[in-house]
Write an enzyme that holds these catalytic residues in place. Structure first.
Site, PDB file in Angstrom:
ATOM      1  N   HIS A 233       0.572  12.128  -2.227  1.00 46.56           N
ATOM      2  CA  HIS A 233       1.023  12.270  -3.191  1.00 46.56           C
ATOM      3  C   HIS A 233       0.202  13.344  -3.792  1.00 46.56           C
ATOM      4  O   HIS A 233      -0.815  14.269  -3.488  1.00 46.56           O
ATOM      5  CB  HIS A 233       0.883  10.971  -3.996  1.00 46.56           C
ATOM      6  CG  HIS A 233      -0.930  10.782  -4.161  1.00 46.56           C
ATOM      7  ND1 HIS A 233      -0.998  10.032  -4.176  1.00 46.56           N
ATOM      8  CD2 HIS A 233      -1.781  10.882  -5.416  1.00 46.56           C
ATOM      9  CE1 HIS A 233      -2.445   9.242  -4.327  1.00 46.56           C
ATOM     10  NE2 HIS A 233      -2.679  10.639  -4.978  1.00 46.56           N
TER      11      HIS A 233
HETATM   12  C1  T46 Z   1      -7.337  11.061  -3.933  1.00 44.19           C
HETATM   13  C2  T46 Z   1      -7.154   9.467  -3.926  1.00 44.19           C
HETATM   14  C3  T46 Z   1      -9.149   9.554  -2.611  1.00 44.19           C
HETATM   15  C4  T46 Z   1      -5.690   1.985 -10.551  1.00 44.19           C
HETATM   16  O1  T46 Z   1      -4.990   1.299 -11.459  1.00 44.19           O
HETATM   17  N1  T46 Z   1      -6.309   2.987 -10.984  1.00 44.19           N
HETATM   18  C5  T46 Z   1      -7.230   3.797 -10.926  1.00 44.19           C
HETATM   19  O2  T46 Z   1      -7.757   4.688 -10.990  1.00 44.19           O
HETATM   20  C6  T46 Z   1      -6.660   4.400  -9.632  1.00 44.19           C
HETATM   21  C7  T46 Z   1      -7.128   5.689  -8.511  1.00 44.19           C
HETATM   22  C8  T46 Z   1      -5.627   4.186  -8.682  1.00 44.19           C
HETATM   23  N2  T46 Z   1      -5.035   2.280  -9.250  1.00 44.19           N
HETATM   24  C9  T46 Z   1      -4.070   1.496  -8.362  1.00 44.19           C
HETATM   25  C10 T46 Z   1      -2.631   2.252  -9.203  1.00 44.19           C
HETATM   26  C11 T46 Z   1      -1.923   2.049  -6.910  1.00 44.19           C
HETATM   27  O3  T46 Z   1      -1.197   0.558  -7.256  1.00 44.19           O
HETATM   28  O4  T46 Z   1      -5.092   0.978  -7.712  1.00 44.19           O
HETATM   29  C12 T46 Z   1      -3.558   1.419  -6.616  1.00 44.19           C
HETATM   30  C13 T46 Z   1      -4.226   2.374  -5.667  1.00 44.19           C
HETATM   31  O5  T46 Z   1      -3.472   4.289  -5.946  1.00 44.19           O
HETATM   32  P1  T46 Z   1      -3.659   5.522  -5.750  1.00 44.19           P
HETATM   33  O6  T46 Z   1      -1.851   4.804  -4.830  1.00 44.19           O
HETATM   34  O7  T46 Z   1      -4.059   6.567  -6.136  1.00 44.19           O
HETATM   35  O8  T46 Z   1      -4.972   5.363  -3.968  1.00 44.19           O
HETATM   36  P2  T46 Z   1      -5.149   6.400  -3.330  1.00 44.19           P
HETATM   37  O9  T46 Z   1      -6.320   6.046  -2.431  1.00 44.19           O
HETATM   38  O10 T46 Z   1      -4.000   6.785  -2.169  1.00 44.19           O
HETATM   39  O11 T46 Z   1      -5.327   7.965  -4.025  1.00 44.19           O
HETATM   40  C14 T46 Z   1      -6.519   8.139  -4.838  1.00 44.19           C
HETATM   41  C15 T46 Z   1      -6.060   8.910  -5.665  1.00 44.19           C
HETATM   42  O12 T46 Z   1      -4.733   8.472  -6.522  1.00 44.19           O
HETATM   43  C16 T46 Z   1      -6.051  10.387  -5.345  1.00 44.19           C
HETATM   44  O13 T46 Z   1      -5.682  11.471  -5.533  1.00 44.19           O
HETATM   45  O14 T46 Z   1      -7.482  11.828  -4.181  1.00 44.19           O
HETATM   46  O15 T46 Z   1      -7.343   7.959  -4.525  1.00 44.19           O
END
Ligand code: T46
Length: 143
Positions: free
Chosen positions: A55
Site C-alpha cells: 500500500h
Molecule cells: C509499513 C509497515 C512496516 C492499526 O490498528 N494501527 C496501526 O498503527 C497499524 C500500523 C495497523 N493497524 C491495524 C490495521 C490493520 O487491520 O493492523 C492491521 C495491519 O495493518 P497494516 O496493513 O498497516 O500492516 P502492514 O504491516 O502491512 O503495514 C504497516 C504500515 O501500514 C506500513 O506503512 O511501513 O507496517
C-alpha cells in the site's frame, strides 16, 4: 550524530549507536526523525513468506528500523522501483507519503520498529495498486 545516506528513492538515517556492554541506539525527534512523531508501532513474528505492506499512505511519513533480523523493503514511486535490505538497528529508512511499499523475506527473528507522523487512519491508505499508479503519476507530472 545522524548521517544521511541517499538511496535511489529515499534516504537512510543513521542514528547514534552507543556500544558499551550492550548496544544502545538513540532516535530523537528533529535530530533523527524529520517529522513530529505521533505514533510508534512494531512488528514481529512475521512469517518469512508472507509479504506485508502493499500500500501507500496519502499523507503519513514514516521512519523504519529493523532492530533485529532482516527484511527487504520494496519501494515504488509510480515511475521507479528500489529494493532496500534493512538489517542494521541504527539505520532507519525514511518512507515518504505516496510511496508504494512492500516488505518481503522477513527473517524469523525480524523486528520492525516504525515511527510515524500521524495517528492510524485507514482513510490514509491507498491499497489498490492501479489507483496508486494513477495518483502518483499525476502528482509526479504536476511537480
Ligand atoms: C509499513 C509497515 C512496516 C492499526 O490498528 N494501527 C496501526 O498503527 C497499524 C500500523 C495497523 N493497524 C491495524 C490495521 C490493520 O487491520 O493492523 C492491521 C495491519 O495493518 P497494516 O496493513 O498497516 O500492516 P502492514 O504491516 O502491512 O503495514 C504497516 C504500515 O501500514 C506500513 O506503512 O511501513 O507496517
Amino acid at each position: 550524530m545522524n548521517t544521511i545516506k541517499k538511496t535511489k528513492l529515499s534516504h537512510i538515517i543513521k542514528v547514534p549507536h552507543i556500544a558499551d556492554e550492550a548496544s544502545l541506539c538513540v532516535v530523537e525527534e528533529t535530530k533523527s526523525v524529520p517529522f513530529p512523531i505521533k505514533r510508534v508501532y512494531y512488528i514481529f513474528n512475521s512469517p518469512e513468506n508472507t509479504p506485508r505492506g502493499k500500500h501507500a499512505h496519502k499523507k503519513t511519513q514514516q521512519l523504519l528500523f529493523c532492530i533485529r533480523g532482516k527484511v527487504t523493503l520494496l519501494l515504488d514511486n509510480g515511475l521507479e522501483k528500489e529494493a532496500i535490505v534493512i538489517d542494521k538497528p541504527n539505520e532507519g529508512v525514511f518512507l515518504d507519503a505516496m510511496m508504494w511499499h512492500e516488505m518481503h523475506s522477513f527473517s524469523k527473528d525480524a523486528i520492525l520498529l516504525v515511527f510515524a507522523s500521524d495517528l492510524y487512519s485507514e482513510s490514509d491508505y491507498i491499497r489498490d495498486y492501479k489507483t496508486f499508479i494513477q495518483l502518483a503519476q499525476k502528482n509526479l507530472w504536476l511537480s
